[in-house]
Design a protein around this motif. Structure first.
Motif, PDB file in Angstrom:
ATOM      1  N   LEU A   1       0.841  -1.203   0.000  1.00 58.48           N
ATOM      2  CA  LEU A   1       0.000   0.000   0.000  1.00 58.48           C
ATOM      3  C   LEU A   1       0.875   1.252   0.000  1.00 58.48           C
ATOM      4  CD1 LEU A   1      -2.844  -1.004   2.474  1.00 58.48           C
ATOM      5  CD2 LEU A   1      -3.081  -0.584   0.020  1.00 58.48           C
ATOM      6  N   PRO A   2       0.421   2.323  -0.636  1.00 63.29           N
ATOM      7  CA  PRO A   2       1.277   3.510  -0.775  1.00 63.29           C
ATOM      8  C   PRO A   2       1.694   4.140   0.548  1.00 63.29           C
ATOM      9  CG  PRO A   2      -0.593   3.627  -2.291  1.00 63.29           C
ATOM     10  CD  PRO A   2      -0.840   2.464  -1.393  1.00 63.29           C
ATOM     11  N   MET A   3       0.780   4.196   1.515  1.00 56.07           N
ATOM     12  CA  MET A   3       1.081   4.804   2.808  1.00 56.07           C
ATOM     13  C   MET A   3       1.308   3.711   3.857  1.00 56.07           C
ATOM     14  SD  MET A   3       1.248   8.147   2.704  1.00 56.07           S
ATOM     15  CE  MET A   3       0.839   8.770   4.337  1.00 56.07           C
ATOM     16  N   PRO A   4       1.915   4.052   4.987  1.00 52.11           N
ATOM     17  CA  PRO A   4       2.242   3.043   5.992  1.00 52.11           C
ATOM     18  C   PRO A   4       1.029   2.319   6.566  1.00 52.11           C
ATOM     19  CG  PRO A   4       3.544   5.017   6.355  1.00 52.11           C
ATOM     20  CD  PRO A   4       2.527   5.356   5.315  1.00 52.11           C
ATOM     21  N   VAL A   5       1.299   1.104   7.046  1.00 51.43           N
ATOM     22  CA  VAL A   5       0.284   0.260   7.680  1.00 51.43           C
ATOM     23  C   VAL A   5       0.722  -0.020   9.118  1.00 51.43           C
ATOM     24  CG1 VAL A   5      -0.926  -1.956   7.619  1.00 51.43           C
ATOM     25  CG2 VAL A   5      -0.295  -0.808   5.469  1.00 51.43           C
ATOM     26  N   ILE A   6      -0.179   0.179  10.068  1.00 46.04           N
ATOM     27  CA  ILE A   6       0.087  -0.050  11.486  1.00 46.04           C
ATOM     28  C   ILE A   6      -0.770  -1.213  11.954  1.00 46.04           C
ATOM     29  CG2 ILE A   6      -0.018   0.927  13.817  1.00 46.04           C
ATOM     30  CD1 ILE A   6       0.016   3.732  12.409  1.00 46.04           C
ATOM     31  N   ALA A   7      -0.150  -2.250  12.507  1.00 50.12           N
ATOM     32  CA  ALA A   7      -0.888  -3.361  13.106  1.00 50.12           C
ATOM     33  C   ALA A   7      -0.894  -3.168  14.612  1.00 50.12           C
ATOM     34  CB  ALA A   7      -0.248  -4.693  12.732  1.00 50.12           C
ATOM     35  N   ALA A   8      -2.086  -3.025  15.194  1.00 52.19           N
ATOM     36  CA  ALA A   8      -2.254  -2.865  16.640  1.00 52.19           C
ATOM     37  C   ALA A   8      -2.700  -4.211  17.194  1.00 52.19           C
ATOM     38  CB  ALA A   8      -3.281  -1.776  16.934  1.00 52.19           C
ATOM     39  N   LEU A   9      -1.793  -4.913  17.859  1.00 54.14           N
ATOM     40  CA  LEU A   9      -2.006  -6.313  18.227  1.00 54.14           C
ATOM     41  C   LEU A   9      -2.449  -6.454  19.674  1.00 54.14           C
ATOM     42  CD1 LEU A   9       1.253  -7.765  16.618  1.00 54.14           C
ATOM     43  CD2 LEU A   9      -0.957  -7.332  15.522  1.00 54.14           C
ATOM     44  N   ASP A  10      -3.452  -7.296  19.868  1.00 55.78           N
ATOM     45  CA  ASP A  10      -3.925  -7.620  21.205  1.00 55.78           C
ATOM     46  C   ASP A  10      -4.214  -9.112  21.231  1.00 55.78           C
ATOM     47  OD1 ASP A  10      -4.762  -7.354  23.807  1.00 55.78           O
ATOM     48  OD2 ASP A  10      -6.687  -6.409  23.330  1.00 55.78           O
ATOM     49  N   GLY A  11      -3.823  -9.799  22.278  1.00 56.16           N
ATOM     50  CA  GLY A  11      -4.107 -11.217  22.377  1.00 56.16           C
ATOM     51  C   GLY A  11      -3.410 -12.010  21.286  1.00 56.16           C
ATOM     52  N   TYR A  12      -4.148 -12.960  20.707  1.00 57.19           N
ATOM     53  CA  TYR A  12      -3.547 -13.857  19.725  1.00 57.19           C
ATOM     54  C   TYR A  12      -3.315 -13.181  18.375  1.00 57.19           C
ATOM     55  CZ  TYR A  12      -4.752 -17.633  22.938  1.00 57.19           C
ATOM     56  OH  TYR A  12      -4.847 -18.441  24.040  1.00 57.19           O
ATOM     57  N   ALA A  13      -2.109 -13.353  17.846  1.00 56.99           N
ATOM     58  CA  ALA A  13      -1.785 -13.024  16.457  1.00 56.99           C
ATOM     59  C   ALA A  13      -1.006 -14.232  15.941  1.00 56.99           C
ATOM     60  CB  ALA A  13      -0.961 -11.746  16.364  1.00 56.99           C
ATOM     61  N   LEU A  14      -1.735 -15.227  15.505  1.00 56.07           N
ATOM     62  CA  LEU A  14      -1.147 -16.519  15.183  1.00 56.07           C
ATOM     63  C   LEU A  14      -1.392 -16.890  13.728  1.00 56.07           C
ATOM     64  CD1 LEU A  14      -2.285 -18.515  18.350  1.00 56.07           C
ATOM     65  CD2 LEU A  14      -0.052 -17.464  17.949  1.00 56.07           C
ATOM     66  N   GLY A  15      -0.490 -17.701  13.171  1.00 55.64           N
ATOM     67  CA  GLY A  15      -0.678 -18.199  11.819  1.00 55.64           C
ATOM     68  C   GLY A  15      -0.884 -17.078  10.830  1.00 55.64           C
ATOM     69  N   GLY A  16      -2.006 -17.134  10.111  1.00 54.68           N
ATOM     70  CA  GLY A  16      -2.313 -16.081   9.154  1.00 54.68           C
ATOM     71  C   GLY A  16      -2.464 -14.724   9.801  1.00 54.68           C
ATOM     72  N   GLY A  17      -2.897 -14.697  11.071  1.00 56.18           N
ATOM     73  CA  GLY A  17      -2.977 -13.419  11.782  1.00 56.18           C
ATOM     74  C   GLY A  17      -1.613 -12.811  11.998  1.00 56.18           C
ATOM     75  N   ALA A  18      -0.640 -13.657  12.339  1.00 58.63           N
ATOM     76  CA  ALA A  18       0.738 -13.178  12.477  1.00 58.63           C
ATOM     77  C   ALA A  18       1.270 -12.699  11.133  1.00 58.63           C
ATOM     78  CB  ALA A  18       1.630 -14.281  13.041  1.00 58.63           C
ATOM     79  N   GLU A  19       0.993 -13.446  10.070  1.00 63.62           N
ATOM     80  CA  GLU A  19       1.496 -13.065   8.751  1.00 63.62           C
ATOM     81  C   GLU A  19       0.878 -11.754   8.275  1.00 63.62           C
ATOM     82  OE1 GLU A  19       2.829 -16.916   6.361  1.00 63.62           O
ATOM     83  OE2 GLU A  19       0.752 -17.079   7.033  1.00 63.62           O
ATOM     84  N   LEU A  20      -0.369 -11.519   8.635  1.00 63.32           N
ATOM     85  CA  LEU A  20      -0.979 -10.213   8.342  1.00 63.32           C
ATOM     86  C   LEU A  20      -0.234  -9.112   9.082  1.00 63.32           C
ATOM     87  CD1 LEU A  20      -3.190  -8.353   7.236  1.00 63.32           C
ATOM     88  CD2 LEU A  20      -4.679  -9.118   9.101  1.00 63.32           C
ATOM     89  N   ALA A  21       0.117  -9.371  10.334  1.00 62.56           N
ATOM     90  CA  ALA A  21       0.875  -8.376  11.110  1.00 62.56           C
ATOM     91  C   ALA A  21       2.263  -8.163  10.522  1.00 62.56           C
ATOM     92  CB  ALA A  21       0.982  -8.826  12.564  1.00 62.56           C
ATOM     93  N   TYR A  22       2.907  -9.231  10.050  1.00 60.58           N
ATOM     94  CA  TYR A  22       4.246  -9.091   9.462  1.00 60.58           C
ATOM     95  C   TYR A  22       4.224  -8.207   8.220  1.00 60.58           C
ATOM     96  CZ  TYR A  22       5.128 -13.445  12.141  1.00 60.58           C
ATOM     97  OH  TYR A  22       5.221 -14.409  13.118  1.00 60.58           O
TER      98      TYR A  22
END
Length: 241
Positions: free
Chosen positions: A86-107
Motif C-alpha cells: 500500500l502507498p502509505m504506511p500500515v500499522i498493526a495494533a495487536l492484542d491477544g492472539y496473532a497466530l498463523g495467518g494473523g501473524a502473517e498479516l501483522a508481518y
C-alpha cells in the motif's frame, strides 16, 4: 470488519469474535476492497482486532478443505503482499492472539505495536502445513534467522515482552490505550510530507540491486516538489527567529 475513516487514515477492525477473528474468505475479500480504496486514495491504515484478539489465524474449517489449486492461488499471500505494498504506511495494533495467518498479516504491516497479552507466532507445521503467506521469508528479515527458525520450525510463540525484545513489536500498551497509541503513531506519520513518505516507503522496499539508482531518481522527483521548498523555507525561517 468494522471500518472507521478519517481524512488521513482508515482504521479497520477485524470482527469475528465467535472464532477469535479467524481470517476467512469473506474477510479476505473485504480487505481487498479496503486495499482498492487505499490504492486510489492513499491513507495510513490501522489494523486491529475486536474483543481482545487480533487474529487467531486462518479459518481452520475453510483451510482444511483447501487443496493444491487453492494453495497455488495464494489466497492469503496475495492479499498480504497487497497490504505490504500500500502507498502509505500500515500499522498493526495487536492484542491477544496473532497466530498463523494473523501473524502473517501483522508481518505485512510497516509497524507493529501490542498489548501485554500478545501471543504471536506460526504454529502451521503442527497442522501439517507451512506458513506460506509471508512468514517463511518476512520473519527472517524482521527478527533474524535464529528466532525465525524457532518460530517456524519449532512452533515457538512469542509473548509481548519477547516480541519487543526482538523488535517484532516496537511498543507495549495497555489494552484501553492501544488504539490511542496507534493513532498517535498515525499522527506522527501525518506530520511528514505525504509524497516523501510514499516515495520513501517504496524505496525502502526496493530490491538491493536497485540501489542507489532508485534513491537518486526518487530524490530527483522530491527535489522538484513544492512541499520540499515550502518545508525547507519554514525550517530556515524558524532558525532566523
Amino acid at each position: 470488519m468494522l471500518v472507521e475513516e478519517r481524512p488521513d487514515r482508515v482504521h479497520v477492525q477485524l470482527n469475528r469474535p465467535g472464532v477469535r477473528n479467524a481470517i476467512d474468505q469473506t474477510m479476505i475479500d473485504e480487505l481487498h476492497a479496503v486495499c482498492a480504496v487505499l490504492e486510489a486514495d492513499p491513507k495510513t491504515l490501522i489494523l486491529s482486532g475486536a474483543n481482545g484478539v487480533f487474529a487467531s489465524g486462518a479459518d481452520i474449517a475453510q483451510l482444511r478443505e483447501r487443496r493444491r489449486d487453492d494453495a497455488l492461488a495464494g489466497i492469503n499471500s496475495t492479499l498480504f503482499a497487497r497490504i505490504a505494498e500500500l502507498p502509505m504506511p500500515v500499522i498493526a495494533a495487536l492484542d491477544g492472539y496473532a497466530l498463523g495467518g494473523g501473524a502473517e498479516l501483522a508481518y505485512a504491516a510497516d509497524f507493529r505495536i501490542g498489548t501485554p497479552s500478545v501471543k504471536i507466532g506460526n504454529p502451521e507445521t503442527g497442522l501439517g502445513i507451512l506458513a506460506a503467506a509471508g512468514a517463511s521469508w518476512r520473519l527472517k528479515e524482521l527478527v533474524g534467522e535464529p528466532v525465525a527458525k524457532e518460530i517456524l520450525l519449532a512452533g515457538r510463540i512469542l509473548t509481548a515482552e519477547e516480541a519487543l525484545a526482538v523488535h517484532l513489536i516496537t511498543s507495549i500498551h495497555e489494552p484501553d490505550g492501544l488504539i490511542d497509541a496507534a493513532n498517535a503513531l498515525a499522527d506522527r506519520i501525518g506530520k511528514q510530507d505525504r509524497l516523501a513518505t510514499r516515495i520513501t516507503k517504496s524505496v525502502f522496499s526496493a530490491p538491493a540491486e536497485s540501489h542507489p539508482v532508485i534513491d537518486q531518481l526518487a530524490q530527483a522527483v522530491l527535489f522538484e516538489s513544492e512541499a520540499k521548498f515550502d518545508r525547507m523555507q519554514k525550517f530556515l525561517d524558524r532558525k532566523k527567529k
